[in-house]
Scaffold this active site. Structure first.
Site, PDB file in Angstrom:
ATOM      1  N   LYS A  22       0.846  -1.209   0.000  1.00  0.00           N
ATOM      2  CA  LYS A  22       0.000   0.000   0.000  1.00  0.00           C
ATOM      3  C   LYS A  22       0.875   1.250   0.000  1.00  0.00           C
ATOM      4  O   LYS A  22       0.667   2.166  -0.807  1.00  0.00           O
ATOM      5  CB  LYS A  22      -0.886   0.009   1.235  1.00  0.00           C
ATOM      6  CG  LYS A  22      -1.550   1.347   1.548  1.00  0.00           C
ATOM      7  CD  LYS A  22      -2.450   1.304   2.749  1.00  0.00           C
ATOM      8  CE  LYS A  22      -1.759   1.576   4.042  1.00  0.00           C
ATOM      9  NZ  LYS A  22      -1.453   2.989   4.348  1.00  0.00           N
ATOM     10  N   ARG A  93      -4.571  10.743   4.674  1.00  0.00           N
ATOM     11  CA  ARG A  93      -3.508  11.746   4.790  1.00  0.00           C
ATOM     12  C   ARG A  93      -2.551  11.664   3.611  1.00  0.00           C
ATOM     13  O   ARG A  93      -2.019  12.668   3.156  1.00  0.00           O
ATOM     14  CB  ARG A  93      -2.783  11.462   6.096  1.00  0.00           C
ATOM     15  CG  ARG A  93      -1.523  12.168   6.277  1.00  0.00           C
ATOM     16  CD  ARG A  93      -0.747  11.595   7.444  1.00  0.00           C
ATOM     17  NE  ARG A  93       0.611  12.018   7.362  1.00  0.00           N
ATOM     18  CZ  ARG A  93       1.038  13.252   7.632  1.00  0.00           C
ATOM     19  NH1 ARG A  93       0.169  14.140   8.034  1.00  0.00           N
ATOM     20  NH2 ARG A  93       2.307  13.564   7.498  1.00  0.00           N
ATOM     21  N   CYS A 117      -4.994  12.694  13.159  1.00  0.00           N
ATOM     22  CA  CYS A 117      -5.698  11.422  12.994  1.00  0.00           C
ATOM     23  C   CYS A 117      -5.533  10.661  14.306  1.00  0.00           C
ATOM     24  O   CYS A 117      -4.964  11.153  15.274  1.00  0.00           O
ATOM     25  CB  CYS A 117      -5.122  10.644  11.813  1.00  0.00           C
ATOM     26  SG  CYS A 117      -3.511   9.963  12.165  1.00  0.00           S
ATOM     27  N   ARG A 122       0.419  14.610  13.185  1.00  0.00           N
ATOM     28  CA  ARG A 122       0.934  14.312  11.831  1.00  0.00           C
ATOM     29  C   ARG A 122       0.945  15.553  10.938  1.00  0.00           C
ATOM     30  O   ARG A 122       0.284  15.617   9.908  1.00  0.00           O
ATOM     31  CB  ARG A 122       0.129  13.180  11.194  1.00  0.00           C
ATOM     32  CG  ARG A 122       0.183  11.916  12.031  1.00  0.00           C
ATOM     33  CD  ARG A 122      -0.564  10.785  11.393  1.00  0.00           C
ATOM     34  NE  ARG A 122       0.207  10.223  10.263  1.00  0.00           N
ATOM     35  CZ  ARG A 122      -0.276   9.256   9.493  1.00  0.00           C
ATOM     36  NH1 ARG A 122      -1.482   8.780   9.702  1.00  0.00           N
ATOM     37  NH2 ARG A 122       0.450   8.776   8.490  1.00  0.00           N
ATOM     38  N   PRO A 123       1.655  16.595  11.352  1.00  0.00           N
ATOM     39  CA  PRO A 123       1.755  17.809  10.539  1.00  0.00           C
ATOM     40  C   PRO A 123       2.506  17.552   9.238  1.00  0.00           C
ATOM     41  O   PRO A 123       3.086  16.483   9.048  1.00  0.00           O
ATOM     42  CB  PRO A 123       2.549  18.754  11.432  1.00  0.00           C
ATOM     43  CG  PRO A 123       3.327  17.873  12.327  1.00  0.00           C
ATOM     44  CD  PRO A 123       2.494  16.656  12.549  1.00  0.00           C
ATOM     45  N   ASP A 305       4.535   0.594  12.233  1.00  0.00           N
ATOM     46  CA  ASP A 305       3.304  -0.011  11.700  1.00  0.00           C
ATOM     47  C   ASP A 305       3.129  -1.457  12.142  1.00  0.00           C
ATOM     48  O   ASP A 305       2.096  -2.061  11.861  1.00  0.00           O
ATOM     49  CB  ASP A 305       3.296   0.044  10.167  1.00  0.00           C
ATOM     50  CG  ASP A 305       3.144   1.465   9.683  1.00  0.00           C
ATOM     51  OD1 ASP A 305       3.301   1.688   8.469  1.00  0.00           O
ATOM     52  OD2 ASP A 305       2.885   2.360  10.509  1.00  0.00           O
ATOM     53  N   ARG A 397      -8.556  -0.468   4.739  1.00  0.00           N
ATOM     54  CA  ARG A 397      -7.649   0.533   4.187  1.00  0.00           C
ATOM     55  C   ARG A 397      -6.315  -0.099   3.784  1.00  0.00           C
ATOM     56  O   ARG A 397      -5.666   0.358   2.865  1.00  0.00           O
ATOM     57  CB  ARG A 397      -7.352   1.611   5.228  1.00  0.00           C
ATOM     58  CG  ARG A 397      -8.536   2.451   5.605  1.00  0.00           C
ATOM     59  CD  ARG A 397      -8.125   3.646   6.404  1.00  0.00           C
ATOM     60  NE  ARG A 397      -7.083   4.412   5.685  1.00  0.00           N
ATOM     61  CZ  ARG A 397      -6.547   5.520   6.174  1.00  0.00           C
ATOM     62  NH1 ARG A 397      -6.898   5.979   7.352  1.00  0.00           N
ATOM     63  NH2 ARG A 397      -5.637   6.180   5.478  1.00  0.00           N
TER      64      ARG A 397
HETATM   65  C1  EPZ Z   1       4.203   7.002   6.479  1.00  0.00           C
HETATM   66  O1  EPZ Z   1       3.385   8.012   7.026  1.00  0.00           O
HETATM   67  C2  EPZ Z   1       3.310   5.785   6.314  1.00  0.00           C
HETATM   68  N1  EPZ Z   1       2.221   6.100   5.382  1.00  0.00           N
HETATM   69  C3  EPZ Z   1       2.738   5.397   7.691  1.00  0.00           C
HETATM   70  O2  EPZ Z   1       1.965   4.227   7.516  1.00  0.00           O
HETATM   71  C4  EPZ Z   1       3.912   5.091   8.621  1.00  0.00           C
HETATM   72  O3  EPZ Z   1       3.401   4.794   9.902  1.00  0.00           O
HETATM   73  C5  EPZ Z   1       4.847   6.301   8.704  1.00  0.00           C
HETATM   74  O4  EPZ Z   1       5.275   6.679   7.373  1.00  0.00           O
HETATM   75  C6  EPZ Z   1       6.085   6.037   9.543  1.00  0.00           C
HETATM   76  O5  EPZ Z   1       6.772   4.933   9.025  1.00  0.00           O
HETATM   77  C7  EPZ Z   1       2.485   6.125   4.061  1.00  0.00           C
HETATM   78  O6  EPZ Z   1       3.598   5.891   3.624  1.00  0.00           O
HETATM   79  C8  EPZ Z   1       1.338   6.451   3.149  1.00  0.00           C
HETATM   80  P1  EPZ Z   1       6.034  10.404   8.647  1.00  0.00           P
HETATM   81  P2  EPZ Z   1       3.906   9.527   7.062  1.00  0.00           P
HETATM   82  O7  EPZ Z   1       5.901  11.656   7.857  1.00  0.00           O
HETATM   83  O8  EPZ Z   1       4.826   9.783   5.932  1.00  0.00           O
HETATM   84  C9  EPZ Z   1       6.216  13.672  12.057  1.00  0.00           C
HETATM   85  C10 EPZ Z   1       0.051   2.882   7.725  1.00  0.00           C
HETATM   86  O9  EPZ Z   1      -0.470   2.341   8.693  1.00  0.00           O
HETATM   87  N2  EPZ Z   1       6.191  14.650  10.949  1.00  0.00           N
HETATM   88  O10 EPZ Z   1       7.205   9.503   8.405  1.00  0.00           O
HETATM   89  O11 EPZ Z   1       2.727  10.377   7.221  1.00  0.00           O
HETATM   90  C11 EPZ Z   1       4.921  12.880  12.149  1.00  0.00           C
HETATM   91  O12 EPZ Z   1       3.975  13.584  12.911  1.00  0.00           O
HETATM   92  C12 EPZ Z   1       0.550   4.300   7.818  1.00  0.00           C
HETATM   93  O13 EPZ Z   1       0.226   2.329   6.603  1.00  0.00           O
HETATM   94  C13 EPZ Z   1       6.308  16.014  11.243  1.00  0.00           C
HETATM   95  O14 EPZ Z   1       6.410  16.406  12.407  1.00  0.00           O
HETATM   96  O15 EPZ Z   1       4.737   9.523   8.417  1.00  0.00           O
HETATM   97  C14 EPZ Z   1       5.354  11.602  12.808  1.00  0.00           C
HETATM   98  O16 EPZ Z   1       5.401  11.791  14.204  1.00  0.00           O
HETATM   99  C15 EPZ Z   1       0.257   4.892   9.205  1.00  0.00           C
HETATM  100  N3  EPZ Z   1       6.293  16.912  10.216  1.00  0.00           N
HETATM  101  C16 EPZ Z   1       6.774  11.397  12.269  1.00  0.00           C
HETATM  102  O17 EPZ Z   1       7.205  12.677  11.773  1.00  0.00           O
HETATM  103  C17 EPZ Z   1       6.178  16.526   8.900  1.00  0.00           C
HETATM  104  O18 EPZ Z   1       6.183  17.394   7.997  1.00  0.00           O
HETATM  105  C18 EPZ Z   1       6.859  10.390  11.136  1.00  0.00           C
HETATM  106  O19 EPZ Z   1       5.891  10.769  10.188  1.00  0.00           O
HETATM  107  C19 EPZ Z   1       6.070  15.141   8.626  1.00  0.00           C
HETATM  108  C20 EPZ Z   1       6.090  14.225   9.662  1.00  0.00           C
END
Ligand code: EPZ
Length: 421
Positions: A22, A93, A117, A122-123, A305, A397
């Site tokens: 996914k 998202r 969420c 998740r900013p 995850d 999902r």
């Molecule tokens: C990706 O989400 C995955 N989704 C998530 O999988 C996964 O849990 C996550 O990466 C971490 O591995 C997809 O790839 C579609 P991040 P993403 O940006 O990119 C903070 C699932 O179940 N952050 O790596 O949204 C954020 O809040 C989903 O399949 C900022 O602060 O995650 C988090 O605490 C859930 N500012 C951390 O970084 C930003 O601009 C990691 O988030 C971006 C992120």
């Protein structure tokens, strides 16, 4: 609404094939916006998030052909709309992944802010900071990101933290930007590597795949390709834990064992027999499960995850384990539901202390987010009695034909109409 009903107790045995990933398909569907040629993807799973992204692409004026199961053809001849609307982004998202490609190809994008969420705020500040470094004008208006640029230009940008979709958005943006972009402190998840591989096949010039520093030579145009999506490492891990928690013997085929090595190490540590083939992994019960701590970290660390699924396993382990969630600030929504099934778990900040119990009992439980729902399925497989998992759309999902795949492994699982919610 539907629910999943599990009558626990069966030890899972047999083989199950992993579906396409996914979290690889979602950025790849957006990378199709970078070319007017046709992109063809095989091994696309039938998931709710994929359907949501198709809706988004259609909204942007893209042509889709998904008549062959598992195959998706995308042709962004021209982009007639530049908005990712709130009603789509709030359900998924990852719609924010349209931002980079729209800015690269069209110089404009109006993308709803995702909002928080179940697992955290998740900013997307890193996504926006990176695009501004590439010359984009970013404004926030009525909950939307309003982004404009004549043409994105190269930059040398360092992420403040590891972000998977932030890295993916900027890779896509830089692929058509003018000049050579350097991105530092990038996420190195396999899905990021898959995106880079496809972009380079499209004619992009991206060096450093698998490392935290990427050098991207912007191109004027990219061409279409045909690509088979990599296996879903989180689905693979979820079925391996299903084998572990039911005292079974399961082989997951068509998988990439190297993408789940942190989990495999942990499963061996807790006492399971783990056998790794070229594209398969076999997990067999080998006596009682021992409680062992785990901390989630960005790849190649233990995947956030898989944290909820591992917690379900530790709920029935001998001894105590401490599970630390270092990636998201609120990813323990599954704890209360597991406790209602008889688990002994106490949360303090980002750490959950799990004291193994002899058995769990089936109950009516509610899914809250995708991976929390998976942990409830796993607990239900091992619990005494029946477990009813409501709001099963969370599972849909990210898991393709979950109940069918579990039944094929011997589980007593049915999908039923839900008259409660
Ligand atoms: C990706 O989400 C995955 N989704 C998530 O999988 C996964 O849990 C996550 O990466 C971490 O591995 C997809 O790839 C579609 P991040 P993403 O940006 O990119 C903070 C699932 O179940 N952050 O790596 O949204 C954020 O809040 C989903 O399949 C900022 O602060 O995650 C988090 O605490 C859930 N500012 C951390 O970084 C930003 O601009 C990691 O988030 C971006 C992120």
């Amino acid at each position: 609404m539907e629910k999943i009903v599990i009558r626990g107790g069966a030890s899972l045995k047999g083989e199950v094939e992993a579906s396409g990933a996914k979290n690889a398909v979602l950025p790849l569907m957006c990378v199709a916006l970078l070319t007017s040629d046709e992109m063809t993807f095989h091994r696309v799973p039938a998931l709710r998030d994929i359907r949501t992204t198709k809706q988004l692409l259609l909204q942007l004026g893209v042509r889709l052909d998904d008549f062959t199961p598992g195959t998706l053809r995308i042709k962004a001849c021209e982009i007639t709309d530049h908005t990712a609307p709130y009603e789509l982004v709030k359900t998924m998202r990852a719609s924010v992944l349209a931002l980079g490609p729209l800015m690269a190809r069209e110089g404009r994008a109006d993308v709803s802010l995702p909002g928080g969420c179940a697992i955290g705020a998740r900013p997307i500040d890193q996504h926006l900071k990176g695009l501004e470094a590439m010359g984009a004008e970013i404004q926030l208006d009525k909950g939307y990101v309003i982004a404009r640029a004549d043409r994105l230009r190269a930059t040398d940008f360092t992420f403040d933290l590891k972000t998977v979709t932030g890295t993916e958005n900027l890779i896509m943006a830089a692929s058509l930007a003018k000049g050579t972009t350097v991105l530092r402190n990038c996420a190195v998840e396999p899905e990021v590597g898959e995106l880079i591989h496809v972009l380079n096949r499209m004619g992009a010039a991206i060096e450093g795949a698998g490392t935290e520093t990427l050098v991207i030579e912007g191109r004027d145009r990219l061409h279409g390709v045909v690509h088979e999506v990599m296996p879903d490492r989180i689905e693979v891990g979820s079925y391996l834990i299903a084998a572990a928690i039911t005292g079974g013997d399961v082989t997951v085929t068509n998988s990439r064992p190297d993408h789940v090595s942190a989990l495999l190490d942990k499963l061996q540590e807790v006492g399971l027999q783990v056998d790794v083939g070229e594209d398969s992994v076999r997990v067999r019960s080998n006596g009682p499960i021992a409680g062992r701590d785990v901390s989630t970290d960005p790849y190649p660390g233990f995947a956030t995850d898989l944290q909820a699924q591992y917690m379900a396993l530790m709920s029935l382990a001998q001894g105590t384990s401490v599970i630390r969630e270092n990636v998201f600030e609120n990813r323990f929504m599954h704890v209360q539901e597991l406790v209602r099934m008889g688990a002994d778990i106490r949360v303090s900040g980002r750490a959950a202390t799990v004291r193994g119990v002899r058995s769990l009992s089936g109950a009516h439980v509610q899914a809250t987010d995708l991976r929390a729902s998976a942990s409830l399925v796993l607990a239900g497989l091992a619990a005494e009695g029946s477990t009813h998992i409501h709001r099963v759309y969370h599972l849909d999902r990210g898991y393709d034909r979950l109940d069918e795949k579990l039944r094929n492994l011997g589980a007593d699982v049915t999908r039923e109409k839900d008259d409660i919610v």
